[in-house]
Design an enzyme around this catalytic site. Structure first.
Site, short mmCIF file in Angstrom:
data_model
loop_
_atom_site.label_atom_id
_atom_site.label_comp_id
_atom_site.label_asym_id
_atom_site.label_seq_id
_atom_site.Cartn_x
_atom_site.Cartn_y
_atom_site.Cartn_z
N SER A 160 60.82 30.80 -45.01
CA SER A 160 61.85 30.19 -46.06
C SER A 160 61.19 30.29 -47.46
CB SER A 160 62.44 29.01 -45.76
OG SER A 160 61.12 28.16 -46.17
N ASN A 208 50.28 31.11 -48.20
CA ASN A 208 51.41 30.01 -49.52
C ASN A 208 51.78 28.80 -48.49
OD1 ASN A 208 54.25 30.49 -51.06
ND2 ASN A 208 54.55 30.21 -48.53
N TYR A 262 47.24 4.79 -49.42
CA TYR A 262 48.61 6.32 -49.87
C TYR A 262 49.09 6.24 -50.86
CZ TYR A 262 51.67 9.83 -47.91
OH TYR A 262 52.70 10.84 -47.88
#
Length: 305
Positions: A42, A113, A183
């Site tokens: 995608s 990617n 986090y």
């Protein structure tokens, strides 16, 4: 300069913000070359694979499952072969390495990617925060496992982000790679993208002359990379933002495709690119001590996974 003029400008390469992957490969004949692209099912990965195949290259398209990889490869015209690679699972990545080796095609380029972005709550796997594991560690295993498959002038392209400029204050939180102590969605994402820049620099130092490793920022693009964002932010990205400043997928894939293929970049290594031109990474991205510490730390982590 007007906003329109800023978007239209080009740099020393002759390309710029508005250039597409087709633009930067215009006139190139990639016949006989083979490229591996992760996250090919995608977005930018699919567009990169499509354009490389359109220019005559053979493309090994990696996705999380064999089904997704095969479907993506079947959707493009040209020579594309699907390879399963779940970057958050070391065993899957190592199986991918063996599958690529078995195909017997020397690699002219690896375009790293694939990635995940801004997980709203911390997720952990194999003792590591998920974005760091997927975006950095998985690609480290894959690429170092395939170095013997690179051609003499093979290129490695790491998809980073301008988000590498704004991770945690100390850069890589080597004492908390699990995210147990602290986090934040964007902090963790920025850390993983900083790791991509540092990995490219570290790899460039280790490759033989002729082979190259570089990192790129593709721009801000509305792809399914943002699927973990809160719904209001996704809505903004998909409606108002494209009109204002977002690149389309073709423009977003341009920089990684340019760095992977363009003849002008032969031998250029250890650099960072934005809008198809060399740019200056963050101070952390230029930190040689952090480059080496990350490499050594990752190698140690990988040995136990």
């Amino acid at each position: 300069m007007s906003i329109y003029g800023w978007f239209q400008r080009t740099g020393e390469s002759g390309f710029g913000y508005n250039s597409s992957a087709e633009d930067v490969t215009a006139g190139l004949d990639l016949s006989g070359k083979t490229y591996l692209v992760t996250g090919s099912n995608s977005g930018l990965g699919l567009e990169t694979m499509r354009v490389l195949a359109m220019r005559g290259a053979r493309v090994l398209g990696c996705a999380r499952t064999q089904e997704k990889a095969d479907a993506a490869c079947a959707s493009v015209s040209g020579d594309a072969v699907g390879v399963a690679c779940e970057l958050s699972e070391p065993d899957s990545v190592r199986a991918s390495v063996e599958a690529v080796k078995a195909l017997g095609h020397p690699l002219d380029g690896i375009v790293a990617n694939a990635g995940i972005m801004a997980l709203p709550t911390r997720e952990k796997k194999h003792g590591l925060e998920m974005q760091f594991l997927t975006n950095h560690v998985g690609h480290h295993i894959l690429i170092t496992g395939l170095l013997d498959e690179l051609t003499e002038d093979g290129r490695v392209v790491m998809l980073s982000s301008s988000a590498h400029r704004g991770p945690y204050r100390q850069g890589i939180r080597f004492d908390d790679l699990s995210g147990d102590e602290h986090y934040s969605a964007w902090g963790a994402y920025g850390q993983s993208k900083l790791a991509n820049v540092l990995f490219a620099t570290g790899l460039a130092k280790r490759l033989p002359e002729g082979q190259t490793a570089n990192a790129v920022h593709p721009g801000v693009i509305a792809t399914n990379l943002g699927r973990h964002m809160p719904a209001p932010m996704r809505a903004l990205l998909n409606t108002v933002a494209p009109v204002a400043f977002l690149k389309n997928v073709g423009q977003g894939a341009a920089t990684q495709t340019y760095v992977a293929t363009h003849p002008s970049l032969s031998g250029v290594t250890g650099r960072y690119f934005e809008d198809c031109n060399e740019a200056r990474p963050s101070a952390f991205g230029r930190d040689e001590a952090m480059v080496e510490r990350l490499w050594e730390t990752t190698e140690s982590l990988v040995a136990d996974l």
